[in-house]
Design a protein around this motif. Structure first.
Motif, PDB file in Angstrom:
ATOM      1  N   ILE A  97     -29.708   6.154  43.001  1.00 46.53           N
ATOM      2  CA  ILE A  97     -29.930   7.590  42.873  1.00 46.53           C
ATOM      3  C   ILE A  97     -29.922   8.268  44.245  1.00 46.53           C
ATOM      4  O   ILE A  97     -29.483   9.408  44.386  1.00 46.53           O
ATOM      5  CB  ILE A  97     -31.247   7.889  42.116  1.00 46.53           C
ATOM      6  CG1 ILE A  97     -31.242   9.341  41.629  1.00 46.53           C
ATOM      7  CG2 ILE A  97     -32.474   7.590  42.967  1.00 46.53           C
ATOM      8  CD1 ILE A  97     -32.356   9.666  40.657  1.00 46.53           C
ATOM      9  N   ALA A 136     -23.895  11.407  36.320  1.00 43.71           N
ATOM     10  CA  ALA A 136     -24.567  11.786  35.078  1.00 43.71           C
ATOM     11  C   ALA A 136     -25.297  10.617  34.431  1.00 43.71           C
ATOM     12  O   ALA A 136     -26.300  10.824  33.729  1.00 43.71           O
ATOM     13  CB  ALA A 136     -23.561  12.384  34.094  1.00 43.71           C
ATOM     14  N   ILE A 181     -28.426   9.137  37.196  1.00 47.87           N
ATOM     15  CA  ILE A 181     -29.649   9.939  37.275  1.00 47.87           C
ATOM     16  C   ILE A 181     -30.669   9.550  36.202  1.00 47.87           C
ATOM     17  O   ILE A 181     -31.808   9.192  36.531  1.00 47.87           O
ATOM     18  CB  ILE A 181     -29.319  11.444  37.215  1.00 47.87           C
ATOM     19  CG1 ILE A 181     -28.621  11.868  38.519  1.00 47.87           C
ATOM     20  CG2 ILE A 181     -30.579  12.279  36.993  1.00 47.87           C
ATOM     21  CD1 ILE A 181     -28.034  13.260  38.469  1.00 47.87           C
ATOM     22  N   PRO A 182     -30.331   9.596  34.905  1.00 50.31           N
ATOM     23  CA  PRO A 182     -31.337   9.210  33.903  1.00 50.31           C
ATOM     24  C   PRO A 182     -31.717   7.739  33.964  1.00 50.31           C
ATOM     25  O   PRO A 182     -32.877   7.392  33.726  1.00 50.31           O
ATOM     26  CB  PRO A 182     -30.673   9.572  32.568  1.00 50.31           C
ATOM     27  CG  PRO A 182     -29.215   9.581  32.860  1.00 50.31           C
ATOM     28  CD  PRO A 182     -29.081  10.062  34.268  1.00 50.31           C
ATOM     29  N   LEU A 189     -34.208   7.388  36.976  1.00 49.23           N
ATOM     30  CA  LEU A 189     -35.491   8.031  36.699  1.00 49.23           C
ATOM     31  C   LEU A 189     -36.257   7.279  35.613  1.00 49.23           C
ATOM     32  O   LEU A 189     -37.463   7.033  35.747  1.00 49.23           O
ATOM     33  CB  LEU A 189     -35.267   9.489  36.278  1.00 49.23           C
ATOM     34  CG  LEU A 189     -34.722  10.438  37.349  1.00 49.23           C
ATOM     35  CD1 LEU A 189     -34.467  11.816  36.755  1.00 49.23           C
ATOM     36  CD2 LEU A 189     -35.691  10.538  38.521  1.00 49.23           C
ATOM     37  N   MET A 230     -38.224  12.307  29.342  1.00 47.99           N
ATOM     38  CA  MET A 230     -37.011  11.983  30.086  1.00 47.99           C
ATOM     39  C   MET A 230     -35.798  12.838  29.710  1.00 47.99           C
ATOM     40  O   MET A 230     -35.060  13.281  30.595  1.00 47.99           O
ATOM     41  CB  MET A 230     -36.683  10.497  29.936  1.00 47.99           C
ATOM     42  CG  MET A 230     -37.244   9.620  31.034  1.00 47.99           C
ATOM     43  SD  MET A 230     -36.715  10.129  32.692  1.00 47.99           S
ATOM     44  CE  MET A 230     -34.931  10.107  32.522  1.00 47.99           C
ATOM     45  N   PRO A 231     -35.537  13.100  28.419  1.00 48.98           N
ATOM     46  CA  PRO A 231     -34.371  13.937  28.096  1.00 48.98           C
ATOM     47  C   PRO A 231     -34.456  15.326  28.730  1.00 48.98           C
ATOM     48  O   PRO A 231     -33.454  15.847  29.245  1.00 48.98           O
ATOM     49  CB  PRO A 231     -34.415  14.023  26.561  1.00 48.98           C
ATOM     50  CG  PRO A 231     -35.128  12.782  26.141  1.00 48.98           C
ATOM     51  CD  PRO A 231     -36.175  12.562  27.203  1.00 48.98           C
ATOM     52  N   THR A 250     -34.030  15.023  32.596  1.00 51.02           N
ATOM     53  CA  THR A 250     -32.621  14.815  32.922  1.00 51.02           C
ATOM     54  C   THR A 250     -31.834  16.112  32.795  1.00 51.02           C
ATOM     55  O   THR A 250     -31.011  16.436  33.656  1.00 51.02           O
ATOM     56  CB  THR A 250     -32.011  13.751  31.986  1.00 51.02           C
ATOM     57  OG1 THR A 250     -32.733  12.527  32.123  1.00 51.02           O
ATOM     58  CG2 THR A 250     -30.550  13.517  32.307  1.00 51.02           C
ATOM     59  N   VAL A 270     -32.443  18.352  35.748  1.00 54.26           N
ATOM     60  CA  VAL A 270     -31.691  17.916  36.936  1.00 54.26           C
ATOM     61  C   VAL A 270     -30.234  18.349  36.819  1.00 54.26           C
ATOM     62  O   VAL A 270     -29.647  18.844  37.795  1.00 54.26           O
ATOM     63  CB  VAL A 270     -31.784  16.389  37.107  1.00 54.26           C
ATOM     64  CG1 VAL A 270     -30.890  15.932  38.263  1.00 54.26           C
ATOM     65  CG2 VAL A 270     -33.220  15.969  37.371  1.00 54.26           C
ATOM     66  N   TYR A 271     -29.647  18.191  35.636  1.00 54.23           N
ATOM     67  CA  TYR A 271     -28.264  18.627  35.421  1.00 54.23           C
ATOM     68  C   TYR A 271     -28.114  20.128  35.673  1.00 54.23           C
ATOM     69  O   TYR A 271     -27.151  20.571  36.305  1.00 54.23           O
ATOM     70  CB  TYR A 271     -27.819  18.317  33.992  1.00 54.23           C
ATOM     71  CG  TYR A 271     -27.637  16.857  33.661  1.00 54.23           C
ATOM     72  CD1 TYR A 271     -27.553  15.885  34.654  1.00 54.23           C
ATOM     73  CD2 TYR A 271     -27.539  16.437  32.338  1.00 54.23           C
ATOM     74  CE1 TYR A 271     -27.381  14.542  34.340  1.00 54.23           C
ATOM     75  CE2 TYR A 271     -27.353  15.094  32.011  1.00 54.23           C
ATOM     76  CZ  TYR A 271     -27.292  14.159  33.013  1.00 54.23           C
ATOM     77  OH  TYR A 271     -27.112  12.828  32.693  1.00 54.23           O
TER      78      TYR A 271
END
Length: 202
Positions: free
Chosen positions: A115, A141, A144-145, A148, A177-178, A181, A184-185
């Motif tokens: 990351i 993409a 990142i998840p 994290l 988490m969703p 994420t 962040v996007y």
């Protein structure tokens, strides 16, 4: 024999499997484009990469830049090595294998590097090269998840022993988490829009 620790996370396992597959495909496509570009250079042929759609949306500029080979070889080769590891880790975890704490901590070190490297490449792409590389963004993409989620899972299970309070906070964040994420996007999309005026240049 593998030391049994906490129960593996099914959600994390599925994420590592999907992310590993998608990331591996993207890394393979980038590597293929790099090889084709090198061959074309030798043959004196001018050709675009498969993901070159415009001055803004392209891979060639990223692959040809010094930052495209930070360690002296094309960056996508790192993905060809790393993503199979995340994929296998996900499959093993989904199968119920319980890895020792030191293995999870070591895996987390790798994800932290991933990351961090992705953050560096994202900043270079937007602020230095002024491009949006489709296959690169695919790698970003999924990294990142995965990074994290791995970190929050390890903190929650105290594979990274930072105390029960941190474990509780990580447990709460892990369930979000969703959303994390997505945030962040969105932050990256806003930065790209402000810096590159994406909507007007597409």
């Amino acid at each position: 024999m593998i030391e049994r620790t906490s129960r593996p996370s099914r959600a994390l396992a599925i994420l590592l499997i999907i992310g590993g597959i998608v990331g591996l495909i993207a890394a393979f496509e980038l590597t293929l484009d790099k090889f084709i570009a090198l061959q074309n250079q030798i043959d004196g042929i001018s050709a675009k990469a498969s993901c070159d759609f415009s001055v803004l949306v392209q891979c060639s500029k990223n692959l040809a830049s010094p930052e495209g080979a930070v360690f002296g070889f094309p960056n996508p080769i790192i993905g060809l090595v790393a993503f199979p590891i995340t994929l296998l880790m996900g499959v093993a975890t989904l199968a119920g294998i319980r890895f020792p704490r030191w293995w999870w901590a070591l895996f987390n070190v790798g994800m932290a590097f991933a990351i961090g490297f992705v953050a560096y490449l994202m900043s270079v792409s937007v602020w230095v090269l002024g491009t949006l590389c489709p296959w690169c963004m695919t790698v970003w993409a999924v990294v990142i998840p995965m990074s994290l989620a791995t970190t929050l899972f390890n903190l929650r299970e105290q594979h990274l022993p930072l105390g029960p309070r941190v474990a509780r906070i990580a447990g709460v964040l892990y369930g979000w988490m969703p959303i994390i994420t997505l945030v962040v996007y969105v932050i990256f999309a806003v930065i790209a829009q402000v810096r590159l005026d994406v909507l007007h240049r597409l």
